[in-house]
Design an enzyme around this catalytic site. Structure first.
Site, PDB file in Angstrom:
ATOM      1  N   ASP A 169      -3.524   2.427  -5.654  1.00  0.00           N
ATOM      2  CA  ASP A 169      -2.258   2.426  -4.901  1.00  0.00           C
ATOM      3  C   ASP A 169      -2.075   1.200  -4.013  1.00  0.00           C
ATOM      4  O   ASP A 169      -1.334   1.253  -3.048  1.00  0.00           O
ATOM      5  CB  ASP A 169      -2.133   3.702  -4.072  1.00  0.00           C
ATOM      6  CG  ASP A 169      -2.973   3.651  -2.805  1.00  0.00           C
ATOM      7  OD1 ASP A 169      -4.073   3.062  -2.851  1.00  0.00           O
ATOM      8  OD2 ASP A 169      -2.520   4.174  -1.781  1.00  0.00           O
ATOM      9  N   GLU A 170      -2.750   0.116  -4.344  1.00  0.00           N
ATOM     10  CA  GLU A 170      -2.736  -1.060  -3.474  1.00  0.00           C
ATOM     11  C   GLU A 170      -2.734  -2.343  -4.292  1.00  0.00           C
ATOM     12  O   GLU A 170      -3.455  -2.437  -5.281  1.00  0.00           O
ATOM     13  CB  GLU A 170      -4.063  -1.072  -2.722  1.00  0.00           C
ATOM     14  CG  GLU A 170      -3.986  -1.001  -1.234  1.00  0.00           C
ATOM     15  CD  GLU A 170      -5.389  -1.012  -0.678  1.00  0.00           C
ATOM     16  OE1 GLU A 170      -5.858  -2.093  -0.303  1.00  0.00           O
ATOM     17  OE2 GLU A 170      -6.030   0.060  -0.654  1.00  0.00           O
ATOM     18  N   ASP A 179       0.853  -1.186   0.000  1.00  0.00           N
ATOM     19  CA  ASP A 179       0.000   0.000   0.000  1.00  0.00           C
ATOM     20  C   ASP A 179       0.895   1.244   0.000  1.00  0.00           C
ATOM     21  O   ASP A 179       1.745   1.385   0.879  1.00  0.00           O
ATOM     22  CB  ASP A 179      -0.878  -0.047   1.262  1.00  0.00           C
ATOM     23  CG  ASP A 179      -1.936   1.039   1.267  1.00  0.00           C
ATOM     24  OD1 ASP A 179      -2.225   1.599   0.189  1.00  0.00           O
ATOM     25  OD2 ASP A 179      -2.460   1.340   2.352  1.00  0.00           O
TER      26      ASP A 179
HETATM   27 MG   LIG Z   1      -2.429   3.934   0.251  1.00  0.00          MG
END
Ligand SMILES: [Mg+2]
Length: 362
Positions: free
Chosen positions: A109-110, A11
């Site tokens: 974003d993960e 993350d």
């Molecule tokens: Mg994040």
């Protein structure tokens, strides 16, 4: 996923604000808030992401931008630059894929990586995680946090444990030791409502759930009760789902009788744009390219496409772009079929479906 799987959850830390700081290093160390325009405290939008310095003022994602402004009027407020973040995201996801035997992107974003078979134990896994963190830092200039565990859920909880720039390793025999002291809110899917119910049952920690009779949990939460219990004991696992690439979304309509009246065709384009847009939102995508298909009564068929300068999920930009492309064919004959589509799709996270609300990415 076998019991001896090794899963990473990766993350990015404060993704949008980290990218902004990378772009303008003079922002380093400052409270940076990415979101809608605060308009001197009168703005009506929300915070999308903020830097860790801004969090020290109590600012967090999804907070009204007006409140963020009140908490720290001197913060650097920046608009959301989706195009830039998507470019960085694409680079990072490509980089991550190269390290894994299984890959699942869950949001901008993960991602989850299955590294079973690539490393043979947790020591090697930690070494690989450090390598990935270094790689992202040197090539994209931002930091991330990684959780390593025998399954996805524990890995996700672990990646959040030492944010930012964290690395948390939870080996199979330390799963309960790791989970049990944590607050129930750390379980994905336990929201404010569930927390109130759990609180009334005297349940505050994940350990409390682990020790509670599953029947009591089922009575309160239905099937989710079983899931909570399994997660608490570290035995809940779901497969790494390879990101299935939907390349485009389109709708077309064949007229019952050929249509020469372009106003009728334009109305149809509006309806098709609407349907495409609904599907786009349901699937959680944004698009960059709009496609038009036109078939004349003699079956001659034409396709046109226009790529926009930025990703969008705006209904009107689908319709307007389709209209613009259609103008080329006006007056050329009667139409048998028209179609509207969008492509160059990028998946958004569940929370990120409404661009109006910007994004909630930590
Ligand atoms: Mg994040």
């Amino acid at each position: 996923m076998g019991s001896d799987s090794i899963i990473f959850h990766i993350d990015m830390d404060g993704f949008f604000s980290s990218v902004e700081v990378r772009e303008d290093p003079s922002l380093k160390g400052l409270p940076v808030v990415v979101g809608s325009d605060p308009k001197g405290g009168e703005g009506r939008g929300v915070v999308s992401t903020c830097s860790y310095e801004a969090r020290e003022y109590g600012i967090h994602s999804a907070m009204p931008i007006s409140k963020a402004y009140r908490l720290c009027p001197d913060a650097v407020f920046l608009p959301v630059n989706m195009q830039l973040y998507h470019q960085v995201s694409e680079n990072i996801m490509e980089l991550l894929k190269s390290y894994a035997s299984g890959f699942q992107q869950v949001s901008v974003d993960e991602a989850y990586l299955d590294v079973t078979g690539i490393v043979s134990n947790y020591e090697e896994a930690a070494k690989l995680a450090r390598k990935i963190k270094d790689h992202i830092r040197t090539s994209e200039g931002i930091t991330c946090s990684i959780g390593i565990a025998p399954n996805k859920t524990v890995a996700k909880i672990a990646s959040d444990y030492e944010k930012p720039d964290g690395l948390t390793v939870v080996t199979p025999d330390s799963v309960r030791e790791f989970l049990y002291p944590l607050d129930v809110s750390k379980i994905p899917g336990v929201g404010a409502k569930s927390q109130i119910i759990l609180e009334k049952m005297g349940i505050r920690t994940i350990g409390d759930i682990g020790r509670t009779d599953v029947q009591l949990l089922i009575a309160k939460f239905g099937k989710s009760g079983i899931r909570f219990k399994k997660i608490a004991n570290g035995t809940y696992s779901s497969e790494i789902v390879e990101h299935r690439l939907i390349k485009s979304i389109s709708k077309e309509d064949t007229f019952e009788e050929d249509v020469a009246d372009t106003n009728v065709v334009k109305k149809t384009l509006a309806i098709l744009s609407e349907q495409v847009h609904t599907r786009l939102l349901r699937k959680g995508f944004v698009f960059r390219t709009v496609n038009l298909k036109v078939r004349f009564s003699d079956f001659s068929t034409y396709t046109r496409s226009v790529t926009l300068s930025a990703y969008s999920n705006d209904k009107m930009s689908i319709y307007r772009t389709a209209l613009r492309m259609f103008s080329e064919f006006e007056g050329m004959g009667s139409f048998r079929l028209v179609g509207v589509g969008v492509s160059k799709l990028v998946k958004m996270d569940e929370k990120q479906r409404r661009l109006d609300d910007f994004f909630d990415v930590d």
